[in-house]
Design an enzyme around this catalytic site. Structure first.
Site, PDB file in Angstrom:
ATOM      1  CE  LYS A   1      -5.857  -0.815  -2.759  1.00 36.81           C
ATOM      2  NZ  LYS A   1      -6.002  -2.147  -2.133  1.00 36.81           N
TER       3      LYS A   1
ATOM      4  CG  ASN B   1       5.589   6.582   3.325  1.00 36.91           C
ATOM      5  OD1 ASN B   1       6.653   7.147   3.137  1.00 36.91           O
ATOM      6  ND2 ASN B   1       5.423   5.276   3.155  1.00 36.91           N
TER       7      ASN B   1
ATOM      8  CE  LYS C   1      -0.290   0.543   4.952  1.00 35.29           C
ATOM      9  NZ  LYS C   1      -1.027   1.085   6.073  1.00 35.29           N
TER      10      LYS C   1
ATOM     11  CG  ASN D   1      -6.776  10.180   4.125  1.00 31.11           C
ATOM     12  OD1 ASN D   1      -7.535  10.301   3.172  1.00 31.11           O
ATOM     13  ND2 ASN D   1      -5.500  10.480   4.043  1.00 31.11           N
TER      14      ASN D   1
ATOM     15  CE1 TYR E   1      -2.420   0.679  -2.323  1.00 28.11           C
ATOM     16  CE2 TYR E   1      -3.034   2.974  -2.646  1.00 28.11           C
ATOM     17  CZ  TYR E   1      -3.231   1.759  -2.020  1.00 28.11           C
ATOM     18  OH  TYR E   1      -4.245   1.623  -1.099  1.00 28.11           O
TER      19      TYR E   1
ATOM     20  CB  SER F   1      -7.748   3.467  -2.139  1.00 25.16           C
ATOM     21  OG  SER F   1      -7.188   4.737  -1.858  1.00 25.16           O
TER      22      SER F   1
HETATM   23  P1  NAD Z   1      -1.457  -3.140   6.122  1.00 25.89           P
HETATM   24  O1  NAD Z   1      -0.176  -3.202   5.358  1.00 25.89           O
HETATM   25  O2  NAD Z   1      -1.391  -2.856   7.577  1.00 25.89           O
HETATM   26  O3  NAD Z   1      -2.273  -4.496   5.903  1.00 25.89           O
HETATM   27  C1  NAD Z   1      -2.174  -5.271   4.724  1.00 25.89           C
HETATM   28  C2  NAD Z   1      -1.863  -6.697   5.141  1.00 25.89           C
HETATM   29  O4  NAD Z   1      -1.768  -7.517   3.975  1.00 25.89           O
HETATM   30  C3  NAD Z   1      -0.517  -6.818   5.894  1.00 25.89           C
HETATM   31  O5  NAD Z   1      -0.748  -7.467   7.127  1.00 25.89           O
HETATM   32  C4  NAD Z   1       0.362  -7.643   4.949  1.00 25.89           C
HETATM   33  O6  NAD Z   1       1.253  -8.456   5.663  1.00 25.89           O
HETATM   34  C5  NAD Z   1      -0.675  -8.414   4.156  1.00 25.89           C
HETATM   35  N1  NAD Z   1      -0.250  -8.843   2.819  1.00 25.89           N
HETATM   36  C6  NAD Z   1       0.339  -8.107   1.849  1.00 25.89           C
HETATM   37  N2  NAD Z   1       0.578  -8.866   0.765  1.00 25.89           N
HETATM   38  C7  NAD Z   1       0.138 -10.118   1.052  1.00 25.89           C
HETATM   39  C8  NAD Z   1       0.128 -11.346   0.326  1.00 25.89           C
HETATM   40  N3  NAD Z   1       0.653 -11.448  -0.890  1.00 25.89           N
HETATM   41  N4  NAD Z   1      -0.420 -12.436   0.931  1.00 25.89           N
HETATM   42  C9  NAD Z   1      -0.925 -12.356   2.182  1.00 25.89           C
HETATM   43  N5  NAD Z   1      -0.919 -11.220   2.914  1.00 25.89           N
HETATM   44  C10 NAD Z   1      -0.398 -10.109   2.348  1.00 25.89           C
HETATM   45  O7  NAD Z   1      -2.392  -2.068   5.389  1.00 25.89           O
HETATM   46  P2  NAD Z   1      -3.804  -1.471   5.807  1.00 25.89           P
HETATM   47  O8  NAD Z   1      -3.631  -0.014   6.030  1.00 25.89           O
HETATM   48  O9  NAD Z   1      -4.451  -2.297   6.844  1.00 25.89           O
HETATM   49  O10 NAD Z   1      -4.570  -1.616   4.419  1.00 25.89           O
HETATM   50  C11 NAD Z   1      -5.419  -2.716   4.135  1.00 25.89           C
HETATM   51  C12 NAD Z   1      -5.981  -2.553   2.732  1.00 25.89           C
HETATM   52  O11 NAD Z   1      -6.669  -1.306   2.643  1.00 25.89           O
HETATM   53  C13 NAD Z   1      -4.921  -2.527   1.641  1.00 25.89           C
HETATM   54  O12 NAD Z   1      -5.426  -3.217   0.509  1.00 25.89           O
HETATM   55  C14 NAD Z   1      -4.761  -1.058   1.341  1.00 25.89           C
HETATM   56  O13 NAD Z   1      -4.325  -0.827   0.019  1.00 25.89           O
HETATM   57  C15 NAD Z   1      -6.185  -0.560   1.543  1.00 25.89           C
HETATM   58  N6  NAD Z   1      -6.261   0.884   1.851  1.00 25.89           N
HETATM   59  C16 NAD Z   1      -5.541   1.388   2.910  1.00 25.89           C
HETATM   60  C17 NAD Z   1      -5.585   2.750   3.179  1.00 25.89           C
HETATM   61  C18 NAD Z   1      -4.785   3.345   4.306  1.00 25.89           C
HETATM   62  O14 NAD Z   1      -4.577   4.573   4.317  1.00 25.89           O
HETATM   63  N7  NAD Z   1      -4.348   2.575   5.295  1.00 25.89           N
HETATM   64  C19 NAD Z   1      -6.355   3.598   2.381  1.00 25.89           C
HETATM   65  C20 NAD Z   1      -7.088   3.045   1.329  1.00 25.89           C
HETATM   66  C21 NAD Z   1      -7.021   1.684   1.077  1.00 25.89           C
HETATM   67  N1  UFG Z   2       1.290  15.279   5.151  1.00 25.52           N
HETATM   68  C1  UFG Z   2       2.191  16.183   5.673  1.00 25.52           C
HETATM   69  N2  UFG Z   2       3.329  15.695   6.258  1.00 25.52           N
HETATM   70  C2  UFG Z   2       3.601  14.358   6.354  1.00 25.52           C
HETATM   71  C3  UFG Z   2       2.672  13.445   5.806  1.00 25.52           C
HETATM   72  C4  UFG Z   2       1.531  13.933   5.202  1.00 25.52           C
HETATM   73  O1  UFG Z   2       1.973  17.385   5.621  1.00 25.52           O
HETATM   74  O2  UFG Z   2       4.651  13.985   6.873  1.00 25.52           O
HETATM   75  C5  UFG Z   2       0.038  15.791   4.539  1.00 25.52           C
HETATM   76  C6  UFG Z   2      -0.131  15.424   3.073  1.00 25.52           C
HETATM   77  O3  UFG Z   2       0.471  16.384   2.254  1.00 25.52           O
HETATM   78  C7  UFG Z   2      -1.655  15.386   2.946  1.00 25.52           C
HETATM   79  C8  UFG Z   2      -2.132  14.901   4.320  1.00 25.52           C
HETATM   80  O4  UFG Z   2      -1.040  15.176   5.209  1.00 25.52           O
HETATM   81  O5  UFG Z   2      -2.164  16.690   2.744  1.00 25.52           O
HETATM   82  C9  UFG Z   2      -2.435  13.413   4.366  1.00 25.52           C
HETATM   83  O6  UFG Z   2      -1.314  12.675   3.867  1.00 25.52           O
HETATM   84  P1  UFG Z   2      -1.228  11.080   4.025  1.00 25.52           P
HETATM   85  O7  UFG Z   2       0.063  10.649   3.423  1.00 25.52           O
HETATM   86  O8  UFG Z   2      -1.518  10.694   5.415  1.00 25.52           O
HETATM   87  O9  UFG Z   2      -2.471  10.582   3.164  1.00 25.52           O
HETATM   88  P2  UFG Z   2      -2.801  10.771   1.613  1.00 25.52           P
HETATM   89  O10 UFG Z   2      -4.153  11.353   1.544  1.00 25.52           O
HETATM   90  O11 UFG Z   2      -1.730  11.465   0.883  1.00 25.52           O
HETATM   91  O12 UFG Z   2      -2.721   9.259   1.131  1.00 25.52           O
HETATM   92  C10 UFG Z   2      -3.764   8.349   1.457  1.00 25.52           C
HETATM   93  C11 UFG Z   2      -3.255   6.901   1.495  1.00 25.52           C
HETATM   94  C12 UFG Z   2      -2.839   6.456   0.126  1.00 25.52           C
HETATM   95  C13 UFG Z   2      -3.898   6.755  -0.878  1.00 25.52           C
HETATM   96  C14 UFG Z   2      -4.286   8.206  -0.819  1.00 25.52           C
HETATM   97  C15 UFG Z   2      -5.383   8.572  -1.765  1.00 25.52           C
HETATM   98  O13 UFG Z   2      -2.175   6.782   2.375  1.00 25.52           O
HETATM   99  O14 UFG Z   2      -2.648   5.066   0.164  1.00 25.52           O
HETATM  100  O15 UFG Z   2      -4.741   8.491   0.501  1.00 25.52           O
HETATM  101  O16 UFG Z   2      -6.561   7.931  -1.409  1.00 25.52           O
HETATM  102  F1  UFG Z   2      -3.441   6.472  -2.130  1.00 25.52           F
END
Ligand code: NAD
Ligand code: UFG
Length: 336
Positions: free
Chosen positions: A153, A198, A85, A179, A149, A125
């Site tokens: 999706k 990140n 992700k 988020n 990435y 996402s």
């Molecule tokens: P995360 O990395 O904490 O969880 C993902 C899990 O998938 C991990 O435990 C990892 O070990 C496992 N994984 C990865 N590849 C694998 C594979 N090949 N086989 C088995 N397990 C595998 O991430 P998260 O934040 O919990 O995100 C979960 C889902 O939600 C992801 O698909 C991510 O893209 C999506 N998502 C997350 C966010 C966010 O900001 N956290 C936003 C939008 C969408």
């Molecule tokens: N930001 C900062 N400083 C940091 C990190 C982030 O100012 O150190 C700001 C970014 O510029 C943004 C906001 O905080 O304005 C949120 O940033 P995040 O990185 O937390 O989240 P994003 O919205 O950029 O990204 C998230 C998910 C991605 C997804 C994206 C779009 O982490 O996986 O939303 O849906 F692709």
């Protein structure tokens, strides 16, 4: 109540979803390769709920391993979180991202079809709204992406859509998360990223706990009320509950349905910094820095489809999101 396979169930969102499914009376099976999580989160899910979790340390690309799970367990539906992700890493490692996320989903879908399990809730996402749609985002807007990435999706949603056109027995919900932040109220599970975070909230948390020196606010010249980026932050427990509602919906409805999970409210980076300062009771060291390439000014949901179809809406506040995140940071300064 059925039995749910939760892929990626040891991860941040997946672990919170495991708790909500168990508390709603489902039994669960977790498959995770632990590439971005630890087995400790499974023990903590069991501690919170007092229930046991059948855990398979397996990779979703390993067809034999996925088949074993379906042979051993009578799975009614799949909630599919597993995937890589990190946006920046996906630009550097596109093949790894396409291979893991897309090939992994292929293997899972093929085995599901083989065993006649045709109900799946997929972690999509808000990134699929790309750079050109106006906020608030509505589900029928065109989708696009700006990095590998995001393309995984967009492509997986397309694959799921096409599968539903071809096979009327498939029931699919794609949840487009905004988020996710916060942590379970117990402080036992939360976000535990590898290396330097990140995302904004884990970064702020590590500054607050003293592990990182200073937050860089990426840009204060956006077209937003205070110039900093605006996002729709949603409590991970609210998000997790949305999955229980989505599984119940998917079981009753064939076809492909994308649904936003967000609050509908936009919060700026500086508003978030100040809310977190209040929760942790100290000022946070931050500076204004350049914009981060690829960032957009504002992203927030139109959340009405989730309300209409799932009878779901976010309950938590900005205040509780920060308090819960801070509790987890204090209880687990070095992660799980
Ligand atoms: P995360 O990395 O904490 O969880 C993902 C899990 O998938 C991990 O435990 C990892 O070990 C496992 N994984 C990865 N590849 C694998 C594979 N090949 N086989 C088995 N397990 C595998 O991430 P998260 O934040 O919990 O995100 C979960 C889902 O939600 C992801 O698909 C991510 O893209 C999506 N998502 C997350 C966010 C966010 O900001 N956290 C936003 C939008 C969408
Ligand atoms: N930001 C900062 N400083 C940091 C990190 C982030 O100012 O150190 C700001 C970014 O510029 C943004 C906001 O905080 O304005 C949120 O940033 P995040 O990185 O937390 O989240 P994003 O919205 O950029 O990204 C998230 C998910 C991605 C997804 C994206 C779009 O982490 O996986 O939303 O849906 F692709």
């Amino acid at each position: 109540m059925g039995k749910i396979l939760i892929t990626g169930g040891a991860g941040f969102i997946g672990s919170h979803a495991c708790v909500e499914f168990l508390e709603a009376g489902f039994s669960i099976v977790v498959m995770d390769n632990l590439s971005n999580s630890k087995e400790e989160s499974i023990r903590r899910i069991e501690k919170i709920t007092g229930k046991t979790v059948d855990f398979y340390k397996a990779d979703m690309r390993d067809e034999a391993a996925v088949r074993t799970i379906f042979e051993e367990q009578d799975i009614d539906a799949v909630v599919h979180f597993a995937g890589l992700k990190a946006v920046g890493e996906s630009v550097a490692k596109p093949l790894e991202y396409y291979e893991n996320n897309i090939n992994g989903t292929f293997v899972l879908l093929k085995v599901m079809r083989e065993f006649g399990c045709k109900t799946i809730v997929f972690s999509s996402s808000a990134t699929v709204y790309g750079m050109n749609n106006p906020v608030p985002y509505v589900e029928d807007m065109p989708t696009s992406a700006t990095n590998p990435y995001g393309y995984t999706k967009v492509m997986i949603e397309q694959i799921l859509h096409d599968l539903c056109v071809a096979d009327k027995d498939f029931h699919v919900v794609a949840l487009r998360y905004f988020n996710p932040i916060g942590a379970h109220k117990s402080g036992l599970i939360g976000e535990d990223p590898n290396g330097i975070p990140n995302n904004l909230l884990p970064y702020i948390g590590q500054v607050a706990v003293g592990k990182l020196e200073q937050l860089a606010v990426f840009g204060d010249d956006y077209d937003t009320p205070d110039g900093t980026g605006v996002r729709d932050y949603i409590h991970v427990v609210d998000l997790a509950k949305g999955h229980v509602s989505a599984v119940n919906y998917a079981m009753e409805h064939e076809g492909f349905m994308p649904i936003n999970l967000g609050t509908g409210n936009g919060i700026s980076v500086l508003e978030m910094v100040h809310a977190y300062e209040k929760a942790c009771g100290k000022p946070l060291n931050y500076r204004i820095a350049d914009r981060r390439p690829g960032d957009i000014a504002s992203s927030y949901a139109n959340a009405s489809r989730a309300k209409e179809l799932l009878n779901w809406e976010a309950q938590e506040t900005l205040e509780t999101m920060c308090e819960d995140s801070w509790r987890f940071m204090q209880q687990n300064p070095n992660g799980l």
